[in-house]
Design an enzyme around this catalytic site. Structure first.
Site, short mmCIF file in Angstrom:
data_model
loop_
_atom_site.label_atom_id
_atom_site.label_comp_id
_atom_site.label_asym_id
_atom_site.label_seq_id
_atom_site.Cartn_x
_atom_site.Cartn_y
_atom_site.Cartn_z
N SER A 142 -5.83 58.38 -17.08
CA SER A 142 -6.94 57.67 -16.47
C SER A 142 -6.42 56.40 -15.83
CB SER A 142 -7.94 57.32 -17.57
OG SER A 142 -8.70 56.20 -17.19
N SER A 143 -7.15 55.91 -14.83
CA SER A 143 -6.72 54.69 -14.16
C SER A 143 -6.79 53.48 -15.08
CB SER A 143 -7.58 54.45 -12.91
OG SER A 143 -8.94 54.39 -13.26
N CYS A 144 -7.43 53.60 -16.25
CA CYS A 144 -7.51 52.44 -17.15
C CYS A 144 -6.19 52.17 -17.86
CB CYS A 144 -8.65 52.60 -18.15
SG CYS A 144 -8.37 53.85 -19.37
N TYR B 273 -8.23 53.71 -25.66
CA TYR B 273 -8.02 54.93 -24.87
C TYR B 273 -6.79 54.76 -23.98
CZ TYR B 273 -9.11 58.62 -21.49
OH TYR B 273 -9.07 59.73 -20.67
N LYS C 173 -3.34 56.99 -23.72
CA LYS C 173 -2.94 57.69 -22.49
C LYS C 173 -1.58 57.22 -21.98
CE LYS C 173 -6.03 60.75 -22.08
NZ LYS C 173 -5.62 62.17 -22.09
N HIS D 216 -20.33 57.63 -18.81
CA HIS D 216 -19.85 56.72 -17.78
C HIS D 216 -21.02 56.35 -16.87
CE1 HIS D 216 -15.86 58.36 -18.97
NE2 HIS D 216 -15.52 57.12 -18.75
P1 GDP Z 1 -15.28 51.78 -16.93
O1 GDP Z 1 -14.98 52.18 -15.51
O2 GDP Z 1 -14.19 52.14 -17.90
O3 GDP Z 1 -15.66 50.32 -17.02
O4 GDP Z 1 -16.50 52.66 -17.46
P2 GDP Z 1 -18.04 52.90 -17.09
O5 GDP Z 1 -18.16 54.01 -16.12
O6 GDP Z 1 -18.74 53.12 -18.42
O7 GDP Z 1 -18.61 51.56 -16.48
C1 GDP Z 1 -18.33 51.13 -15.17
C2 GDP Z 1 -19.18 49.92 -14.81
O8 GDP Z 1 -20.54 50.33 -14.64
C3 GDP Z 1 -19.19 48.81 -15.87
O9 GDP Z 1 -19.17 47.57 -15.19
C4 GDP Z 1 -20.55 49.01 -16.54
O10 GDP Z 1 -21.08 47.85 -17.15
C5 GDP Z 1 -21.39 49.44 -15.33
N1 GDP Z 1 -22.66 50.12 -15.67
C6 GDP Z 1 -23.88 49.83 -15.13
N2 GDP Z 1 -24.84 50.57 -15.68
C7 GDP Z 1 -24.23 51.39 -16.59
C8 GDP Z 1 -24.72 52.39 -17.47
O11 GDP Z 1 -25.91 52.68 -17.56
N3 GDP Z 1 -23.77 53.06 -18.22
C9 GDP Z 1 -22.43 52.76 -18.14
N4 GDP Z 1 -21.58 53.45 -18.89
N5 GDP Z 1 -21.95 51.78 -17.33
C10 GDP Z 1 -22.84 51.10 -16.56
#
Ligand code: GDP
Length: 321
Positions: free
Chosen positions: A111-113, A140, A144, A183
């Site tokens: 993953s890019s993380c 995570y 990875k 996500h």
């Molecule tokens: P990340 O890319 O590892 O940070 O994973 P996420 O896909 O869970 O979150 C991406 C971004 O979207 C973060 O800044 C979250 O706070 C934002 N976000 C906004 N609304 C939501 C939501 O309903 N669910 C999740 N998971 N993230 C959200």
């Protein structure tokens, strides 16, 4: 360094075939002249003996490693031990069993993380291990990174052609729509849908809406995986993405337009933003000759159609036990 690997006539194991990524790889491999192998639920990939025995009896020629404990920003933060332990065990067991069984090619998905929180954008593969990780997904990420290192170590010590690919944020059919563990993209689709049909005036978006993310449809990822299996052979990760990002607020607007929710967005700043920007430099992959085909707007529309058809199945709760 590149090489070629022919999938024709091969026995190809897809680890994690029930997940969003693994099922996309199985769909994509249907276009290839190869035999796809999957393992049943009884083969818990965290159990070394089960994995070793399965490889010894099935003797795959090639392996796509799409099995992982995955989840969004909250799940990562809430279940640190499971994100670290499960992923370390899956990677170590599958990679060692693949070596013992004489697997000719293995592709591990990360993953890019894995890249440092403050990495220069767009993020090149060389940024790995040059700085501290983002706190919300470091468990995570560490697992990875260990997976990338395992592939490299097995290449160096045993000459195994094991490669690792780092996709950007993925979305597609079969995604997790649980609002706690998912996500952002599936969460926003479900929230917009429920707000529209529940007659709500507002819809909540976590964080400030300012973080920027890049999204790739999982069918594009599956195509890239098959491409890399064929054409790529080198140590170190290779990035897979489209190289374009947008803000979470822009993403929410795109989702609302697709779903037809016309209310307002309410940004919940009590929720974490995570990394402020995460866009991959995909020039190595582009130079090899691969490009994504599914644009974000089209991709979101497809996923929303899938959600409408099988919504009840997706509205599930699969938090780690
Ligand atoms: P990340 O890319 O590892 O940070 O994973 P996420 O896909 O869970 O979150 C991406 C971004 O979207 C973060 O800044 C979250 O706070 C934002 N976000 C906004 N609304 C939501 C939501 O309903 N669910 C999740 N998971 N993230 C959200």
């Amino acid at each position: 360094m590149t090489g070629t690997y022919d999938l024709s006539g091969k026995r190809v194991y897809v680890a994690g075939h029930r997940g969003m990524v693994g099922s996309a790889i199985v769909r994509r491999l249907a276009q290839e002249d190869c035999e796809v192998l999957t393992a049943g639920r009884e083969v818990d990939l965290r159990e070394q003996a089960l994995v070793r025995d399965w490889f010894a009896s099935e003797r795959p020629d090639a392996v796509f490693m799409a099995a992982a404990r995955v989840g969004g920003i909250l799940a990562n933060d809430s279940y640190p031990a499971q994100f670290l332990y499960d992923n370390l065990m899956i990677e170590a067991n599958v990679i060692e069993a693949a070596r013992q069984a004489g697997v000719g090619k293995l592709l591990m998905l990360g993953s890019s993380c894995i890249y440092p929180r403050e990495a220069a954008q767009p993020i090149t593969e060389s940024a790995l291990l040059t700085g501290p990780l983002e706190q919300t997904n470091k468990w995570y990420a560490v697992a990875k990174i260990a997976g990338v290192m395992l592939c490299d170590a097995y290449r160096a010590e045993y000459g195994c052609d094991f490669i690792s690919a780092m996709p950007t944020n993925l979305y597609g059919p079969g995604d997790n729509f649980d609002l706690v563990t998912s996500h952002v993209l599936p969460a926003l689709i479900r929230k917009a849908h429920e707000a529209k049909f529940g007659g709500a005036q507002t819809m909540t978006v976590w964080g400030s809406g300012l973080p920027r993310r890049e999204f790739l449809h999982v069918d594009d990822l599956a195509d890239a995986c098959v491409f890399l299996m064929r054409h790529h052979s080198a140590a170190g990760p290779i990035n897979v993405g489209c190289g374009k990002d947008l803000s979470i607020a822009e993403l929410a607007q795109l989702v609302c337009a697709t779903v037809g929710f016309e209310g307002t967005l309410d940004f919940d700043r009590g929720r974490p933003d995570g990394t402020m920007r995460k866009v991959l430099d995909v020039s190595r992959l582009t130079a090899l000759g691969w490009q994504p085909r599914i644009g974000l707007q089209d991709g979101i529309a497809r996923v929303y159609q899938d959600f409408l058809v099988s919504g009840a199945r997706h509205v599930r709760f699969d938090r780690p036990a």
